[in-house]
Design an enzyme around this catalytic site. Structure first.
Site, short mmCIF file in Angstrom:
data_model
loop_
_atom_site.label_atom_id
_atom_site.label_comp_id
_atom_site.label_asym_id
_atom_site.label_seq_id
_atom_site.Cartn_x
_atom_site.Cartn_y
_atom_site.Cartn_z
N HIS A 151 0.86 -1.20 0.00
CA HIS A 151 0.00 0.00 0.00
C HIS A 151 0.88 1.24 0.00
CE1 HIS A 151 1.19 -0.52 4.18
NE2 HIS A 151 1.01 0.79 4.32
N ASP A 172 0.87 5.06 1.94
CA ASP A 172 0.18 5.71 3.05
C ASP A 172 -0.60 6.90 2.50
OD1 ASP A 172 1.43 3.87 4.61
OD2 ASP A 172 2.73 5.27 5.67
N HIS A 230 4.84 0.12 0.02
CA HIS A 230 5.58 -0.72 0.95
C HIS A 230 4.67 -1.81 1.50
CE1 HIS A 230 3.96 2.80 3.06
NE2 HIS A 230 3.77 2.01 4.09
N ARG A 257 6.82 -9.32 15.80
CA ARG A 257 7.38 -8.03 15.38
C ARG A 257 6.51 -6.90 15.93
NH1 ARG A 257 6.53 -4.30 11.07
NH2 ARG A 257 8.48 -3.43 10.34
O1 LIG Z 1 4.57 -2.12 10.51
C1 LIG Z 1 5.22 -1.54 9.63
O2 LIG Z 1 6.46 -1.57 9.57
C2 LIG Z 1 4.52 -0.77 8.55
C3 LIG Z 1 3.18 -0.24 8.90
C4 LIG Z 1 2.59 0.52 7.75
O3 LIG Z 1 3.08 0.52 6.66
C5 LIG Z 1 1.37 1.34 7.93
O4 LIG Z 1 0.75 1.29 8.98
O5 LIG Z 1 0.99 2.08 7.01
FE LIG Z 2 2.24 2.09 5.48
#
Ligand SMILES: O=C(O)CCC(=O)C(=O)O
Ligand SMILES: [Fe+2]
Length: 200
Positions: free
Chosen positions: A67, A69, A125, A135
């Protein structure tokens, strides 16, 4: 997690996000006309816990789908487990954003892309969990205020709330965000000749 600590952490992230976005817009000489595009009251933290995953026939599992952001700026703090991957458009490949101790990752969001007239990209990403490891990541997201009108030479003027509604509709209809990312809905947002005539 300790609430007071998170609040303090959020306040630092808010300052950082403002400095980053001011500097980036000034760099394109877009600082003055976009004064106030970042609305501190929209800033929020999201704490993610990706649980450990056990499966013999699946060595890796998706943590979060690809996605961009929607934010102006996102500041991400990932732990040492790793798993964040950034998409390289040039090579059509996923690159590991390897965790570096004491280092934050900054994602530019769709709003920065639009405000910068596409000079800055909101890069795709995703998170791919390493096997058998939990994680944790903490993201700080900040947006323009709901009524702030985003002026861009590549898109017709729009507000973040308009954008958000459109995204929700797109996700229902197409299963994905199509604005900026895809081609389907781009006409809705790019300047059309009738828009520019009206603007004159
Ligand atoms: O957890 C992550 O490293 C990425 C989270 C992410 O990309 C988001 O919340 O938009
Ligand atoms: Fe993100």
């Amino acid at each position: 997690m300790n609430r007071r600590l998170l609040e303090e952490y959020g306040a630092h992230q808010a300052r950082l996000a403002k400095s980053i976005s001011d500097a980036m817009l000034q760099n394109l000489k877009l600082g003055e006309e976009n004064e106030g595009c970042l609305s501190p009251s929209t800033g929020h933290l999201r704490v993610y816990r990706y649980p450990r995953f056990f499966s013999d026939n699946q060595p890796k599992v998706w943590g979060l789908d690809a996605h961009t952001d929607s934010s102006l700026v996102t500041i991400l703090n990932q732990d040492e487990v790793g798993g964040l991957q950034i998409h390289s458009e040039k090579d059509d490949a996923w690159i590991d954003a390897k965790p570096i101790p004491n280092t934050l990752v900054v994602h530019l969001g769709d709003m920065m892309k639009a405000i910068s007239n596409d000079k800055y990209k909101s890069v795709k990403h995703r998170v791919r969990l390493p096997r058998d490891k939990e994680r944790i990541s903490i993201g700080y997201f900040v947006f323009p205020g709901d009524d702030y009108v985003i002026q861009s030479s590549n898109y017709r003027p729009f507000t973040y709330s308009e954008f958000r509604n459109q995204v929700q509709q797109d996700v229902k209809t197409f299963g994905t965000k199509t604005f900026i990312l895809g081609k389907t809905k781009i006409e809705m947002w790019t300047l059309t000749s009738s828009d520019s005539q009206q603007a004159e």
